[in-house]
Design a protein around this motif. Sequence first.
Motif, PDB file in Angstrom:
ATOM      1  N   SER A   1       0.816  -1.220   0.000  1.00  0.00           N
ATOM      2  CA  SER A   1       0.000   0.000   0.000  1.00  0.00           C
ATOM      3  C   SER A   1       0.849   1.270   0.000  1.00  0.00           C
ATOM      4  O   SER A   1       2.045   1.249   0.326  1.00  0.00           O
ATOM      5  N   LYS A   2       0.213   2.369  -0.344  1.00  0.00           N
ATOM      6  CA  LYS A   2       0.862   3.672  -0.301  1.00  0.00           C
ATOM      7  C   LYS A   2       1.207   4.045   1.144  1.00  0.00           C
ATOM      8  O   LYS A   2       2.242   4.668   1.411  1.00  0.00           O
ATOM      9  N   GLU A   3       0.341   3.636   2.071  1.00  0.00           N
ATOM     10  CA  GLU A   3       0.567   3.917   3.490  1.00  0.00           C
ATOM     11  C   GLU A   3       1.887   3.309   3.964  1.00  0.00           C
ATOM     12  O   GLU A   3       2.652   3.942   4.697  1.00  0.00           O
ATOM     13  N   TYR A   4       2.174   2.092   3.521  1.00  0.00           N
ATOM     14  CA  TYR A   4       3.413   1.419   3.920  1.00  0.00           C
ATOM     15  C   TYR A   4       4.629   2.114   3.306  1.00  0.00           C
ATOM     16  O   TYR A   4       5.661   2.294   3.962  1.00  0.00           O
TER      17      TYR A   4
ATOM     18  N   TRP B   1       7.925   4.111   5.421  1.00  0.00           N
ATOM     19  CA  TRP B   1       9.378   4.001   5.287  1.00  0.00           C
ATOM     20  C   TRP B   1      10.014   5.290   4.773  1.00  0.00           C
ATOM     21  O   TRP B   1      11.160   5.610   5.132  1.00  0.00           O
ATOM     22  N   GLU B   2       9.294   6.048   3.976  1.00  0.00           N
ATOM     23  CA  GLU B   2       9.810   7.350   3.532  1.00  0.00           C
ATOM     24  C   GLU B   2       9.985   8.283   4.727  1.00  0.00           C
ATOM     25  O   GLU B   2      10.967   9.028   4.819  1.00  0.00           O
ATOM     26  N   LYS B   3       9.040   8.240   5.647  1.00  0.00           N
ATOM     27  CA  LYS B   3       9.105   9.071   6.857  1.00  0.00           C
ATOM     28  C   LYS B   3      10.330   8.698   7.696  1.00  0.00           C
ATOM     29  O   LYS B   3      11.074   9.577   8.148  1.00  0.00           O
ATOM     30  N   LEU B   4      10.570   7.404   7.889  1.00  0.00           N
ATOM     31  CA  LEU B   4      11.727   6.955   8.667  1.00  0.00           C
ATOM     32  C   LEU B   4      13.031   7.350   7.988  1.00  0.00           C
ATOM     33  O   LEU B   4      13.998   7.730   8.648  1.00  0.00           O
TER      34      LEU B   4
END
Length: 646
Positions: free
Chosen positions: A186-189, A193-196
């Motif tokens: 999903s886009k949420e997943y 990881w982009e946030k981390l």
Amino acid sequence: MDLDIKREEIKNRAFNESFAIISFKLDGTIKNANEKFLSLFGYKLEEIKNKHHKILCDEDFTNSVEYRKFWYELSTGKLNSGEFKRVKKDGTSIYLQATYKPLINDNGQVFEILKFAQDITKNRLETQKYEIQLKAINKAHAVIEFDMDGNILKANKNFLNAMGYKLDEIKGKHHKIFCDKEYSQSKEYKNFWEKLNKGKFDTGKYLREGKNGKKVWIQATYTPILDLDKNPVKIIKFAQDITQFEIVKKDTLTGLYNREKLLMDIEQNKKNNLAVIDINSFFYINDFFGNDLANNLIKKASEELLTYLVKDCELYKININRFALLNCTFSKDKFLVLVKEINEQLKNTLIDLGIKKVRLNNTIGISFEHKSKLLSTAEIINKYAKDKNKSLLIYSESFNIEKEFEDNLWWTEKIRTALEEDRVIVYYQPIFNNFSKKIEKYEALVRIIDTDQTIISPFQFLDIAKKSRQYIEITKRVIQKSFENFKEKEFQFSINLTMEDILDDELQDYLFFKIEEYNIAKKLVVELVESEKITTYEPVFQFIDRLKALGCEIAIDDFGSGYSNFEYLVKIDADYVKIDGSIIKRILENTNSLEVVKSIVSFTKKMGIKTIAEFISNKELLEKVNELGIDYSQGFYIGKPQQDLQ
């Protein structure tokens, strides 16, 4: 020259100001020490000069083999550098980053040991504090580390236990092995990881998957670890397994603990006795009086059950109409006596629901099996008891129920693949007009072509199809294929619909859409399969009205098979009655069967309903049904079901 001397003095002063320096003889006796060293340890030079290095160490260390080895290696010229714990004059500990440097003369002999040291006590204590905190975190939390791509670097014991893995099973694999497939794609997943990777932490409650699909709820914080340039280099996750807090709930209706709590309690006990109790009346009340009264029945049933509980027994609500009684102390005989008493009490209990008093129709399955299969076997025997119309049964391997269930699973998969591979086909059996002596109609009958091309009879798979919720899809295939076959033909044809079909909104919509799409209403006869499940006629009336408004005709299948009554015929407003073959095949030698058929024919003629005799297997039967005035005949003597029309 003066400048060189000056420069050397400045270097020595800076060196003495930066380092605590002390010198020793080869036997460890102190020769000299600078002010910085003396200040760190709280001594004056005369207090330590000519005394052994031991006064700067704790007694356990100086008595050790390690200490003797330490001085031996220095005396042989081996340099020693590292972190050292020493003792000050007041007895407190001090940590030094130090180098013990043996000084060697021109002859290659060690003549003195020089030590340069810096006080790192503050940093060491901070490190110790951090290590203690880390140890505490590792003890209390599940910890796992990832690289910035999400690949697993390491994990502690708590994490591995929570997820059911060994480290070598997950090391080097991606974090997505702990997530369901839909979420990991999903886009949420991706955003997670982009946030981390931007160095931002993420905290919250997460549903993850352990080994073998085990569902694990965690409260966790994903923390990016930054380098000196503040770039994230890895991710550390600190988590706590909160699964039991998420899944162990009390039922809001009864106040009883749920299935998950039962499973946890079973696991904790060395020995278990379990009874699974179904309140079967729930579905009857729910269908006819609504969910509120049905829930009220369950609430009052739970109150009734609680009055029968004795010491060391716990009651749980594990499904919409299902309770579980668990005991871990009784003998099997004592538990069985208790459950039998409860069963008899329930049979004689009337629950007042205000508008109606209802008897608690219940089924009980008992198991004394190992904890790993206690609940599953209790539920298996409960279902088996229902199928056998028993109110109470005890699980035993001698019933061979698992084999039956395995067969059901095998057939379920067989049906599923047949649907996927379009091996669900339609055969057509001719229906003969006894007056015109012509074949005028056909009945559509479902079959499955097996992978080896053999034809599978519906008697082998239809019941399983209903239980596995594939029956409606099979009916759709029959509708589609029979409509396609008869769209250009002049014959009438019939399809069979059960109560499951009629009461399924999706199937109804599909049927009426196909009738309109193929413009086939005038050719279609819908055979209603009789069932004891026809407890309310209103949906059936509405369905028949819609069919007849389009020009379809209605037949009652298997009339006389057990649920038949003439009032039913009148209510349904049938165009045809198919007299059950089990009666027809006996009319030549059984007077009772003959009289039943005569009664049906007499009634239907008065009502203007046509009759069809099933199971016509020989010439004599055909002649007899002609003699009785039955309108149509169907059976192997007329023609066997075939894929192509005869």
